[in-house]
Enzyme design. Structure first.
Site, PDB file in Angstrom:
ATOM      1  N   ASP A  53      17.159   5.940   3.383  1.00 26.37           N
ATOM      2  CA  ASP A  53      17.355   4.731   2.494  1.00 26.37           C
ATOM      3  C   ASP A  53      16.136   4.015   2.278  1.00 26.37           C
ATOM      4  O   ASP A  53      15.616   3.277   2.937  1.00 26.37           O
ATOM      5  CB  ASP A  53      18.595   3.924   2.997  1.00 26.37           C
ATOM      6  CG  ASP A  53      18.903   2.743   2.281  1.00 26.37           C
ATOM      7  OD1 ASP A  53      18.508   2.509   1.031  1.00 26.37           O
ATOM      8  OD2 ASP A  53      19.675   1.773   2.617  1.00 26.37           O
ATOM      9  N   GLU A 132     -13.947   1.698  12.983  1.00 26.36           N
ATOM     10  CA  GLU A 132     -14.106   1.035  14.005  1.00 26.36           C
ATOM     11  C   GLU A 132     -13.116  -0.102  14.378  1.00 26.36           C
ATOM     12  O   GLU A 132     -13.256  -1.401  14.501  1.00 26.36           O
ATOM     13  CB  GLU A 132     -15.381   0.485  14.319  1.00 26.36           C
ATOM     14  CG  GLU A 132     -16.575   1.482  14.133  1.00 26.36           C
ATOM     15  CD  GLU A 132     -18.169   0.841  13.826  1.00 26.36           C
ATOM     16  OE1 GLU A 132     -18.204  -0.555  14.448  1.00 26.36           O
ATOM     17  OE2 GLU A 132     -18.927   1.508  13.215  1.00 26.36           O
ATOM     18  N   GLU A 134     -10.758  -2.464  16.328  1.00 20.84           N
ATOM     19  CA  GLU A 134     -10.689  -3.236  17.471  1.00 20.84           C
ATOM     20  C   GLU A 134      -9.399  -3.873  17.743  1.00 20.84           C
ATOM     21  O   GLU A 134      -8.583  -4.079  16.914  1.00 20.84           O
ATOM     22  CB  GLU A 134     -11.912  -4.409  17.604  1.00 20.84           C
ATOM     23  CG  GLU A 134     -13.316  -4.072  17.311  1.00 20.84           C
ATOM     24  CD  GLU A 134     -14.256  -5.241  16.806  1.00 20.84           C
ATOM     25  OE1 GLU A 134     -15.536  -4.761  16.731  1.00 20.84           O
ATOM     26  OE2 GLU A 134     -13.829  -5.930  16.299  1.00 20.84           O
ATOM     27  N   GLU A 189     -15.233  -5.165  23.869  1.00 14.83           N
ATOM     28  CA  GLU A 189     -15.978  -5.873  22.728  1.00 14.83           C
ATOM     29  C   GLU A 189     -16.509  -7.132  23.248  1.00 14.83           C
ATOM     30  O   GLU A 189     -16.352  -7.299  24.495  1.00 14.83           O
ATOM     31  CB  GLU A 189     -15.109  -5.944  21.850  1.00 14.83           C
ATOM     32  CG  GLU A 189     -15.475  -4.964  20.598  1.00 14.83           C
ATOM     33  CD  GLU A 189     -16.725  -5.023  19.909  1.00 14.83           C
ATOM     34  OE1 GLU A 189     -17.081  -6.153  19.781  1.00 14.83           O
ATOM     35  OE2 GLU A 189     -17.167  -3.897  19.305  1.00 14.83           O
ATOM     36  N   GLU A 196     -12.800  -1.668  21.947  1.00 12.40           N
ATOM     37  CA  GLU A 196     -12.953  -0.820  20.723  1.00 12.40           C
ATOM     38  C   GLU A 196     -12.922   0.508  21.245  1.00 12.40           C
ATOM     39  O   GLU A 196     -13.601   0.811  22.326  1.00 12.40           O
ATOM     40  CB  GLU A 196     -14.193  -1.282  20.004  1.00 12.40           C
ATOM     41  CG  GLU A 196     -14.471  -0.319  18.832  1.00 12.40           C
ATOM     42  CD  GLU A 196     -15.854  -0.737  18.265  1.00 12.40           C
ATOM     43  OE1 GLU A 196     -15.971  -1.866  17.880  1.00 12.40           O
ATOM     44  OE2 GLU A 196     -16.630   0.295  17.891  1.00 12.40           O
ATOM     45  N   HIS A 245     -14.165  -1.953  10.880  1.00 12.09           N
ATOM     46  CA  HIS A 245     -15.263  -1.398  10.007  1.00 12.09           C
ATOM     47  C   HIS A 245     -15.143  -0.082   9.447  1.00 12.09           C
ATOM     48  O   HIS A 245     -14.747   0.772   9.894  1.00 12.09           O
ATOM     49  CB  HIS A 245     -16.722  -1.515  10.838  1.00 12.09           C
ATOM     50  CG  HIS A 245     -17.139  -2.811  11.101  1.00 12.09           C
ATOM     51  ND1 HIS A 245     -18.215  -2.993  12.175  1.00 12.09           N
ATOM     52  CD2 HIS A 245     -16.799  -4.145  11.106  1.00 12.09           C
ATOM     53  CE1 HIS A 245     -18.290  -4.346  12.467  1.00 12.09           C
ATOM     54  NE2 HIS A 245     -17.387  -5.021  11.757  1.00 12.09           N
ATOM     55  N   ARG A 316     -26.587  -7.519  10.341  1.00 14.12           N
ATOM     56  CA  ARG A 316     -25.070  -7.414  10.173  1.00 14.12           C
ATOM     57  C   ARG A 316     -24.365  -8.658   9.625  1.00 14.12           C
ATOM     58  O   ARG A 316     -23.063  -8.491   9.970  1.00 14.12           O
ATOM     59  CB  ARG A 316     -24.473  -7.085  11.489  1.00 14.12           C
ATOM     60  CG  ARG A 316     -25.209  -5.860  12.079  1.00 14.12           C
ATOM     61  CD  ARG A 316     -24.984  -5.583  13.548  1.00 14.12           C
ATOM     62  NE  ARG A 316     -25.701  -4.366  14.079  1.00 14.12           N
ATOM     63  CZ  ARG A 316     -24.875  -3.315  14.332  1.00 14.12           C
ATOM     64  NH1 ARG A 316     -23.786  -3.250  13.929  1.00 14.12           N
ATOM     65  NH2 ARG A 316     -25.575  -2.083  14.890  1.00 14.12           N
ATOM     66  N   GLU A 333     -21.419   1.112   5.270  1.00 12.39           N
ATOM     67  CA  GLU A 333     -20.506   0.383   6.168  1.00 12.39           C
ATOM     68  C   GLU A 333     -19.700  -0.744   5.610  1.00 12.39           C
ATOM     69  O   GLU A 333     -20.648  -1.829   5.444  1.00 12.39           O
ATOM     70  CB  GLU A 333     -21.158   0.171   7.431  1.00 12.39           C
ATOM     71  CG  GLU A 333     -20.146  -0.616   8.662  1.00 12.39           C
ATOM     72  CD  GLU A 333     -20.796  -0.953   9.848  1.00 12.39           C
ATOM     73  OE1 GLU A 333     -20.372  -0.698  10.799  1.00 12.39           O
ATOM     74  OE2 GLU A 333     -21.950  -1.379   9.791  1.00 12.39           O
ATOM     75  N   ARG A 335     -17.929  -4.329   6.577  1.00 12.18           N
ATOM     76  CA  ARG A 335     -17.565  -4.681   7.683  1.00 12.18           C
ATOM     77  C   ARG A 335     -16.324  -5.749   7.639  1.00 12.18           C
ATOM     78  O   ARG A 335     -15.982  -6.404   8.542  1.00 12.18           O
ATOM     79  CB  ARG A 335     -18.993  -5.449   8.291  1.00 12.18           C
ATOM     80  CG  ARG A 335     -20.075  -4.557   8.276  1.00 12.18           C
ATOM     81  CD  ARG A 335     -21.385  -5.240   8.491  1.00 12.18           C
ATOM     82  NE  ARG A 335     -21.108  -6.186   9.753  1.00 12.18           N
ATOM     83  CZ  ARG A 335     -21.344  -5.812  11.052  1.00 12.18           C
ATOM     84  NH1 ARG A 335     -21.431  -4.383  11.499  1.00 12.18           N
ATOM     85  NH2 ARG A 335     -21.382  -6.631  12.046  1.00 12.18           N
TER      86      ARG A 335
END
Length: 444
Positions: A53, A132, A134, A189, A196, A245, A316, A333, A335
């Site tokens: 359903d 990645e 977490e 982490e 992670e 990420h 970063r 990447e 982030r």
């Protein structure tokens, strides 16, 4: 090439003493759903005749058009190692079809396949993904409910006895490996109770499937350790939130088209166009990659999550980073993505944003190699650095104005997503929160 035939599946079921089969799929909000059947119904399931359903599933259909069919993907067959020795449970991940035999537009997995077809029309073979994800581990209370008590006070890369989650994390890794995952790294982490586990990159559909399987395994094994695993982006104030990420690369004829040994930074023109598309559409796809009220508690300065739309190779703080690896490992990447995102929808919008950059030969802005967190608003404006949305409501307003991202979702998913999230925002907006009482009751 297919990984499994029908005969392979039947053989594995017998060898592993499987007694029940879960026909698994994912709703619009990223929640795993399943229909469990006894072994006697296997042939019917493999013939794509299992019905459910659809009106009872978030974002699917109304009650008057509720019949849906589950089409098992044989290559996703896996036996859950943690189930009973008296009779194990196996699963297939399924695609959703309508009674007329056509794919259901509201199936997030089908929607990602639709975007991958457009990629192939542009001449590319594969969209490879590495993530990645977490998560936090909290203790369960005496009633088996999640508490706010963390299971450790460890930090980045700490070891036992400081990291009391190490045994749980190790068991998760072992169970995942038994299911065929290739685990690349596992560590604590930066925040207390935060972990992670990284697994090998793969093609987009498989990786989105793996993210869902990963979440299920993490939550299941954590509970065996009397812990609750949560992928909520920001469960605690004052510490880092949980991200996911997303590392991306495009392939053609077995070659990574993002790599050019003679290009600037050894990146190809295709990579720069794709990167420019991500930058252009970042504020619009944020509602999909960060889809909860809580997501925006993570996207703030000071906690390693990006708040601004920029790119870099050397720091970063921007939204998009170009890791140093080259050759087959050349990748971009993003982030900002968090693990509350529906992985099929998140990869759909990221791919669409990048492909639009390739189609329109967009040029990215200059890289920003300074720490954006310490730049003033005026400095950011001079550099052309936009802010990410600061609320879900702001993100939804931007999303609906971006034709590329809306088209990547299709009308069904877009309309249902907007409807569900506007309700979520109103529920939050109308609620009176403890902070308000603490701040205002004694003053006014």
């Amino acid at each position: 090439m297919p990984k499994y035939t029908r005969e392979d599946v039947v053989r594995q079921i017998k060898e592993n003493n499987v007694k029940f089969i879960r026909l698994q799929f994912t709703d619009m909000l990223g929640t795993i759903k399943n229909v469990e059947i006894p072994l006697s119904q296997l042939e019917k399931a493999l013939d794509n005749k299992m019905m459910f359903d659809g009106s009872s599933i978030e974002g699917f259909v109304r009650i008057e058009e509720s019949d849906m069919y589950l089409y098992p993907d044989l290559d996703t067959f896996v036996v859950f190692p943690w189930t009973s020795e008296k009779g194990k449970v196996a699963r297939f991940i399924c695609d959703i079809y309508k009674p007329d035999g056509t794919p259901f537009e509201g199936d997030p997995r089908y929607n990602l396949k639709r975007n991958l077809e457009k990629m192939k029309e542009l001449g590319f073979d594969a969209f490879n993904i590495g993530t990645e994800p977490e998560f936090f581990l909290f203790k369960l209370d005496e009633k088996g409910h999640p508490s706010l008590e963390l299971n450790d006070q460890a930090g980045y890369f700490d070891l036992a006895p400081t990291d009391l989650g190490e045994n749980c994390r190790r068991d998760i890794v072992l169970e995942l490996e038994e299911m065929g995952f290739e685990i690349e790294a596992s560590h604590h982490e930066s925040a207390p109770g935060q972990h992670e586990i990284d697994f090998k990159y793969s093609a987009a559909i498989k990786h989105a499937d793996d993210i869902q399987t990963f979440k299920l395994a993490v939550k299941t094994i954590a509970r065996k350790h009397n812990l609750h695993a949560t992928f909520m982006p920001k469960p605690l104030f004052g510490v880092n939130g949980s991200g996911m990420h997303v590392n991306m690369s495009l392939f053609k004829d077995g070659k990574n088209v993002f790599h050019d040994p003679n290009g600037d930074l050894e990146l190809s023109e295709t990579a720069y166009h794709f990167l420019a598309g991500i930058i252009k559409h970042a504020t619009a796809f944020t509602a999909i990659t960060n889809p909860t009220i809580n997501s925006y508690k993570r996207l703030v300065p000071g906690y390693e999550a990006p708040s601004y739309v920029a790119w870099s190779t050397s720091n970063r703080s921007p939204l998009l980073r170009v890791p140093n690896s080259r050759g087959l490992s050349t990748r971009l990447e993003v982030r900002s993505v968090d693990p509350s995102a529906n992985p099929y929808m998140a990869l759909s919008v990221l791919l669409a944003a990048g492909l639009s950059g390739i189609e329109n030969k967009l040029t990215p802005p200059p890289a920003v190699d300074r720490n954006i967190y310490v730049m003033s608003k005026e400095e950011r404006e001079e550099e052309g650095i936009a802010d990410l949305p600061v609320t879900l409501k702001g993100a939804l307003d931007i999303l609906q104005k971006d034709e590329v991202i809306v088209e990547s979702l299709g009308n069904h998913l877009f309309e249902r997503f907007m409807e569900a999230k506007e309700i979520e925002w109103d529920m939050f907006r109308l609620q009176v929160h403890p902070w308000e009482r603490e701040q205002y009751m004694s003053i006014y």
